[in-house]
Scaffold this motif. Structure first.
Motif, PDB file in Angstrom:
ATOM      1  N   VAL A 411       0.843  -1.197   0.000  1.00  0.00           N
ATOM      2  CA  VAL A 411       0.000   0.000   0.000  1.00  0.00           C
ATOM      3  C   VAL A 411       0.880   1.250   0.000  1.00  0.00           C
ATOM      4  CG1 VAL A 411      -1.720   1.313   1.304  1.00  0.00           C
ATOM      5  CG2 VAL A 411      -1.912  -1.180   1.139  1.00  0.00           C
ATOM      6  N   THR A 412       1.892   1.244   0.851  1.00  0.00           N
ATOM      7  CA  THR A 412       2.818   2.381   0.919  1.00  0.00           C
ATOM      8  C   THR A 412       3.509   2.588  -0.422  1.00  0.00           C
ATOM      9  OG1 THR A 412       3.195   1.989   3.281  1.00  0.00           O
ATOM     10  CG2 THR A 412       4.841   3.288   2.103  1.00  0.00           C
ATOM     11  N   GLY A 413       3.958   1.499  -1.020  1.00  0.00           N
ATOM     12  CA  GLY A 413       4.632   1.590  -2.311  1.00  0.00           C
ATOM     13  C   GLY A 413       3.736   2.147  -3.401  1.00  0.00           C
ATOM     14  N   ALA A 414       2.462   1.772  -3.384  1.00  0.00           N
ATOM     15  CA  ALA A 414       1.524   2.294  -4.376  1.00  0.00           C
ATOM     16  C   ALA A 414       1.369   3.806  -4.243  1.00  0.00           C
ATOM     17  CB  ALA A 414       0.169   1.603  -4.226  1.00  0.00           C
ATOM     18  N   CYS A 415       1.343   4.291  -3.001  1.00  0.00           N
ATOM     19  CA  CYS A 415       1.266   5.744  -2.777  1.00  0.00           C
ATOM     20  C   CYS A 415       2.505   6.445  -3.325  1.00  0.00           C
ATOM     21  CB  CYS A 415       1.124   6.035  -1.285  1.00  0.00           C
ATOM     22  SG  CYS A 415      -0.462   5.587  -0.551  1.00  0.00           S
ATOM     23  N   LYS A 416       3.672   5.932  -2.999  1.00  0.00           N
ATOM     24  CA  LYS A 416       4.918   6.572  -3.421  1.00  0.00           C
ATOM     25  C   LYS A 416       5.077   6.533  -4.936  1.00  0.00           C
ATOM     26  CE  LYS A 416       7.350   5.705   0.929  1.00  0.00           C
ATOM     27  NZ  LYS A 416       8.471   4.996   1.597  1.00  0.00           N
TER      28      LYS A 416
END
Length: 463
Positions: A411-416
Motif C-alpha cells: 500500500v505504501t509503495g503504491a502511494c509513493k
C-alpha cells in the motif's frame, strides 16, 4: 533555469548527477540513522521542497502527506518563516538562556496567551522528547512524588524518561530507563479493551480502569498522568466525549498533575491552537514542539500553570539547556503566530477537514472493504486497515516486520509510486498534510490514497 541549488550554492539540474551521487555516498558512509538497521536502508535524497511538495534528485515530485514527521505545518520553504530566521540571524544569531531576549520573551508571551486559563510561563526545550522529560521533572518536584502514569498506544520521545513513557514497541528494547513509569489502557472503541459498545461506555470504563490503576499504585505516589491529547503515531485516537474532563477530575481528586502532550497535534493540526481546546479541559502542563515553527529550527517547550510556576519562585528549578529558547528558533515561532492569523490557518484546517477529508474518507469506507474504520479531526486522520471487517483483524499483525509487513508495504509503495509520501504505522494509513496545502492538492492526494486502497482490498479475506 536550474531545478535546485546544491550545498555549494551552485545551480543544478535533476538527474543522476555528481551532486546526487555525492549526497548518497556521504549519507551511506557517514550518517547514522534513527530507528534503523544501518545496512538495511537506502534513504531517498531530497533535492528541494516547496509548500506541500518535495522533489528527489531525479525530479520525481511527491505530495507530502506526512508533513515530514507531522511537523511541517506551514509547509516547505514558507517565505515568512525563512525571512524571520534570516532577519534574526542578521541582528542576533544566538544568546544563552540566562539572558533576557526580546524574541524569546515575545514567543513565550504569545504561547501563554493562546494556551489554557491559568497558564503562566514557558520553559523552552530543543524538541518534544525533552519537553516531556522536563514536564515530568516539574511535576515530580512540584508534588514530591515519583510515579507517572502513561498510556499504552502512545509515543512521547526517545530520551530516557520519554521512551519509558512511550507505550508501543519502540520502548521494548530500551529497557526500563525510568522505574517510576506505569502504563494503563486508554480509550480506543474500535478495538476496545473494555468491551464497550458506545463512546459513552468507552469513556466510563476507561476512566474506571484509570482510577483503579491509581488506587492500586497508590494515589500519594503518583506525580502526573501524561496523555497525548489526540494520540498521534499510534492511530489518531480522538478521545471520546467526556474522557479528558474525566481524567482532569481524577487528577483533581488525587492531587495529580495533568500533562498533555501536544507535540504532534499542537499549533493547528486539529483546527485549534492546541488540540485540548476542543475538549473542554484545562491541563497543568502542556508540551509542544513540531508545529510551533514547523521544524525550521529545533524548538519545543512546556507551558506551565501558575501553581507549578510558583513552586519554583524561591527555589531553583533543577534543569536547563544550552539552547533553550534559541533566538533563531523563537523568531520562526513568532512568525508562525503571524502567519496563522494572516492566512487564516485554523479556519482553513477546520474547513478542509470537515468539507473535504471527512466526506471523502466516508466514501472510502463505503467503497473499500479493507477500511475497517476512519477517524480524525482537522487535517489529522487515520484509516484502520483490516483483512476482515467482522473480526477487525488488522491488514498486518501488530509490530509486523519482514514478510508479515508485505501488505502494508505494498500500500505504501503504491502511494509513493503515484507521487504521494504517506504517513503509515502498523496497519494504519494516516493523513497529515501541511496545513497550507491547496484544496486541489488535498483532493489529488486523496485520489492517490483511493487507488492505493485497491491494493489493500486485494488482501481482504472477509465476506
Amino acid at each position: 533555469m536550474s531545478d535546485f541549488i546544491d550545498l555549494k550554492g551552485a545551480e543544478q539540474s535533476f538527474g543522476d548527477t555528481e551532486a546526487q551521487r555525492e549526497v548518497r555516498e556521504n549519507d551511506r558512509n557517514h550518517v547514522f540513522h534513527s530507528w534503523s538497521a544501518q545496512g538495511q536502508i537506502n534513504p531517498l535524497p531530497v533535492a528541494k521542497g516547496e509548500g506541500a511538495r518535495f522533489w528527489d534528485y531525479d525530479g520525481k515530485e511527491y505530495l507530502d502527506f506526512s508533513s515530514q514527521l507531522v511537523n511541517l505545518n506551514l509547509g516547505h520553504q514558507h517565505p515568512g518563516l525563512v525571512k524571520a530566521i534570516q532577519e534574526q540571524a542578521g541582528r542576533l544569531a544566538t544568546i544563552q538562556p540566562s539572558f533576557a531576549n526580546d524574541v524569546r520573551g515575545e514567543l513565550a508571551k504569545r504561547v501563554v496567551e493562546h494556551s489554557f486559563d491559568g497558564a503562566r510561563s514557558v520553559f523552552f526545550t530543543n524538541g518534544g522528547a525533552d519537553a516531556n522529560e522536563y514536564a515530568v521533572r516539574m511535576a515530580r518536584h512540584h508534588t514530591g512524588r515519583q510515579k507517572v502514569l502513561a498510556r499504552y498506544r502512545s509515543y512521547h520521545g526517545s530520551t530516557a524518561t520519554a521512551i519509558t513513557l512511550t507505550g508501543e514497541p519502540r520502548r521494548w528494547t530500551n529497557g526500563t530507563l525510568d522505574s517510576g513509569v506505569v502504563h494503563f489502557s486508554g480509550p480506543y472503541q474500535y478495538r476496545s479493551a473494555f468491551y464497550a459498545e458506545t463512546p459513552e461506555q468507552e469513556t466510563e470504563r476507561a476512566l474506571a480502569h484509570l482510577e483503579q490503576t491509581i488506587q492500586f499504585e497508590g494515589p500519594n505516589t503518583i506525580a502526573a498522568i501524561i496523555l497525548e491529547t489526540v494520540t498521534g503515531t499510534n492511530g489518531v485516537l480522538v478521545p471520546p466525549p467526556g474522557y479528558l474532563p474525566g481524567v482532569r477530575a481524577l487528577c483533581d481528586k488525587y492531587g495529580i498533575v495533568m500533562i498533555l502532550d501536544e507535540v504532534m497535534v499542537g499549533f493547528g493540526r486539529t483546527g485549534q491552537w492546541f488540540a485540548y481546546q476542543g475538549f473542554d479541559v484545562r491541563p497543568d502542563l502542556v508540551t509542544f514542539a513540531k508545529g510551533v515553527n514547523s521544524g525550521y529550527v529545533p524548538l519545543g517547550g512546556v507551558v506551565i500553570s501558575e501553581q507549578i510556576h510558583d513552586t519554583f519562585a524561591d527555589r531553583p528549578f533543577p534543569g536547563g539547556l544550552t539552547y533553550s529558547g534559541h533566538p533563531l528558533a523563537c523568531a520562526s515561532g513568532v512568525a508562525t503566530f503571524d502567519i496563522f492569523e494572516e492566512e487564516g490557518i485554523l479556519e482553513r484546517v477546520r474547513d478542509l477537514g470537515e468539507r473535504v477529508v471527512a466526506p471523502r474518507l466516508a466514501q472510502f469506507a463505503e467503497k473499500h472493504p479493507s477500511v475497517g474504520e476512519f477517524r480524525g479531526t482537522g487535517l489529522f486522520w487515520s484509516l484502520d486497515l483490516v483483512v476482515d471487517r467482522e473480526t477487525r483483524e488488522p491488514l498486518v499483525p501488530f509490530n509486523a516486520a519482514g514478510d508479515a509487513a508485505a501488505p502494508m508495504n505494498a500500500v505504501t509503495g503504491a502511494c509513493k509510486d503515484a507521487g504521494l509520501w504517506p504517513f503509515t504505522h502498523f496497519n494504519r494509513l494516516q493523513i497529515a498534510p501541511p496545513l497550507v496545502i491547496a484544496e486541489e492538492d488535498l483532493v489529488k492526494g486523496l485520489d492517490i490514497i483511493d487507488a492505493a486502497l485497491d491494493v489493500a482490498d486485494g488482501y481482504y479475506t472477509g465476506q
